[in-house]
Design a protein around this motif. Structure first.
Motif, mmCIF file in Angstrom:
data_model
loop_
_atom_site.group_PDB
_atom_site.id
_atom_site.type_symbol
_atom_site.label_atom_id
_atom_site.label_comp_id
_atom_site.label_asym_id
_atom_site.label_seq_id
_atom_site.Cartn_x
_atom_site.Cartn_y
_atom_site.Cartn_z
ATOM 1 N N GLN A 31 0.755 -1.049 0.038
ATOM 2 C CA GLN A 31 0.211 0.310 0.049
ATOM 3 C C GLN A 31 1.197 1.470 -0.103
ATOM 4 N N LYS A 32 0.319 2.558 -0.702
ATOM 5 C CA LYS A 32 1.450 3.483 -0.564
ATOM 6 C C LYS A 32 0.738 4.113 0.218
ATOM 7 N N VAL A 33 1.262 4.215 1.395
ATOM 8 C CA VAL A 33 1.330 5.242 1.918
ATOM 9 C C VAL A 33 2.651 7.002 1.876
ATOM 10 N N GLY A 34 2.246 8.008 1.681
ATOM 11 C CA GLY A 34 3.478 8.983 1.501
ATOM 12 C C GLY A 34 4.148 8.513 0.673
ATOM 13 N N GLU A 35 5.408 8.509 0.897
ATOM 14 C CA GLU A 35 6.392 8.594 -0.064
ATOM 15 C C GLU A 35 7.091 6.806 0.046
ATOM 16 N N GLN A 36 5.933 6.236 0.640
ATOM 17 C CA GLN A 36 6.362 4.863 1.287
ATOM 18 C C GLN A 36 5.330 3.442 0.486
ATOM 19 N N TYR A 37 5.937 2.139 0.812
ATOM 20 C CA TYR A 37 5.194 1.316 0.420
ATOM 21 C C TYR A 37 5.812 0.327 1.066
ATOM 22 N N ILE A 38 3.580 0.304 1.904
ATOM 23 C CA ILE A 38 3.945 -0.668 3.792
ATOM 24 C C ILE A 38 3.603 -1.879 2.692
ATOM 25 N N TYR A 39 4.055 -3.294 3.583
ATOM 26 C CA TYR A 39 3.343 -4.461 3.209
ATOM 27 C C TYR A 39 2.876 -5.332 4.840
ATOM 28 N N GLU A 40 2.118 -5.608 5.417
ATOM 29 C CA GLU A 40 1.761 -6.305 6.617
ATOM 30 C C GLU A 40 0.994 -7.823 6.210
ATOM 31 N N VAL A 41 1.819 -8.730 6.829
ATOM 32 C CA VAL A 41 0.983 -10.136 6.767
ATOM 33 C C VAL A 41 1.860 -11.353 7.964
ATOM 34 N N ASP A 42 0.770 -12.415 8.499
ATOM 35 C CA ASP A 42 1.615 -12.837 9.776
ATOM 36 C C ASP A 42 1.995 -14.237 8.588
ATOM 37 N N PHE A 43 3.230 -14.431 10.009
ATOM 38 C CA PHE A 43 3.706 -15.925 9.238
ATOM 39 C C PHE A 43 4.190 -16.859 10.859
ATOM 40 N N MET A 44 4.702 -17.475 10.249
ATOM 41 C CA MET A 44 5.335 -18.485 11.075
ATOM 42 C C MET A 44 4.069 -19.183 11.507
ATOM 43 N N ASN A 45 3.111 -19.999 11.246
ATOM 44 C CA ASN A 45 1.604 -20.301 12.356
ATOM 45 C C ASN A 45 0.526 -19.098 12.726
ATOM 46 N N ASN A 46 0.721 -18.277 11.961
ATOM 47 C CA ASN A 46 0.335 -16.630 12.657
ATOM 48 C C ASN A 46 0.901 -15.832 13.844
ATOM 49 N N GLU A 47 1.946 -16.875 13.897
ATOM 50 C CA GLU A 47 2.584 -16.566 15.296
ATOM 51 C C GLU A 47 3.484 -15.319 15.596
ATOM 52 N N PHE A 48 3.884 -14.502 14.294
ATOM 53 C CA PHE A 48 4.323 -13.433 14.113
ATOM 54 C C PHE A 48 4.293 -12.738 12.613
ATOM 55 N N HIS A 49 4.274 -11.452 13.104
ATOM 56 C CA HIS A 49 3.715 -10.160 12.140
ATOM 57 C C HIS A 49 4.800 -9.278 11.133
ATOM 58 N N ALA A 50 4.682 -9.479 10.330
ATOM 59 C CA ALA A 50 6.206 -8.487 9.355
ATOM 60 C C ALA A 50 5.188 -7.397 9.426
ATOM 61 N N ILE A 51 6.282 -6.195 8.874
ATOM 62 C CA ILE A 51 5.853 -5.188 8.281
ATOM 63 C C ILE A 51 6.735 -4.490 7.454
ATOM 64 N N LEU A 52 7.307 -4.428 6.268
ATOM 65 C CA LEU A 52 8.145 -4.258 5.352
ATOM 66 C C LEU A 52 7.349 -2.631 4.730
ATOM 67 N N SER A 53 9.013 -1.640 5.246
ATOM 68 C CA SER A 53 8.271 -0.608 4.533
ATOM 69 C C SER A 53 9.709 -0.551 3.212
ATOM 70 N N VAL A 54 9.058 -0.287 2.460
ATOM 71 C CA VAL A 54 9.804 0.327 1.317
ATOM 72 C C VAL A 54 10.172 1.822 0.962
ATOM 73 N N SER A 55 11.703 2.405 0.892
ATOM 74 C CA SER A 55 11.376 4.501 0.698
ATOM 75 C C SER A 55 10.708 4.451 -0.487
#
Length: 227
Positions: free
Chosen positions: A23-47
């Motif tokens: 998702q484009k948020v301002g000047e960044q692209y953000i992606y969020e997803v659960d992993f490892m049997n939904n025990e963890f949540h990853a947030i990736l930000s690309v400038s």
């Protein structure tokens, strides 16, 4: 950083990022997803300049999983989280990136400019892992170098404790002292080169592409055989 390792020498493709779910948020692209049997949540930000940051949240306590980044934690469970996160990053990379010669956006733009102007691509002459990503630009006729792009730690030029990796380009110059004085934050005596005749330019967009290319053109002329 795991993100730096996975996405090194990769270029983000905005169209692919949108299709993948960023998702484009301002000047960044953000992606969020659960992993490892939904025990963890990853947030990736690309400038906008193509650098990536990542956060891994432990959903049990809704806090960032600090063990992921610490060398002091090497148990089986921590390593399994690291591996699952790396696999996630690698799968994302395959879908939204393309391979490029160098780590930074500016280094790759300058490479394209050199190809367009001089019809020269970099070659990578070193086998040692530390230097495998160092690209040399040579004259076709005399094989002399006129530029060298390297990825080094910022502290090697700034003489401080900053371990951030950066791309630099070494070029030959006959106005070294003037350049170093005028562009004190961006140009330094040549790293691993003759300090009297070569300069190192940091490729972090602190100097625009046109200015960097003016030094490349000068270096090309200085290393041309004169008949």
């Amino acid at each position: 950083m795991i993100e730096d390792e996975v996405f090194r020498r990769k270029r983000f493709i905005p169209e692919k990022m949108k299709s993948f779910g960023f998702q484009k948020v301002g000047e960044q692209y953000i992606y969020e997803v659960d992993f490892m049997n939904n025990e963890f949540h990853a947030i990736l930000s690309v400038s906008g300049k193509g650098s990536i940051d990542g956060k891994v949240i432990d959903k049990m306590n809704d806090e960032e999983y600090a063990q992921l980044r610490s060398e002091n934690f090497n148990g089986a469970y921590v390593n399994s989280v690291r591996e699952a996160y790396r696999q996630l990053l690698e799968s994302v990379s395959k879908e939204i990136c393309e391979a490029v010669f160098f780590a930074s956006g500016q280094a790759n733009r300058i490479t394209e400019e050199i190809l367009n102007r001089f019809d020269v691509k970099p070659d990578f002459p070193w086998d040692e892992k530390t230097y495998q990503s160092y690209g040399v630009f040579r004259h076709e006729n005399n094989r002399k170098w006129f530029a060298l792009i390297m990825n080094v730690k910022r502290k090697t030029l700034l003489k401080n404790q900053d371990n951030t990796p950066i791309d630099i380009i070494n070029v030959k110059s006959d106005t070294l002292e003037e350049n170093v004085r005028q562009y004190a934050e961006s140009i330094f005596p040549g790293y691993h080169m003759n300090h009297k005749t070569w300069i190192s330019i940091i490729l972090d967009d602190s100097l625009d592409d046109e200015t960097v290319m003016s030094f490349v053109k000068q270096s090309y002329a200085l290393t041309t055989d004169r008949r």
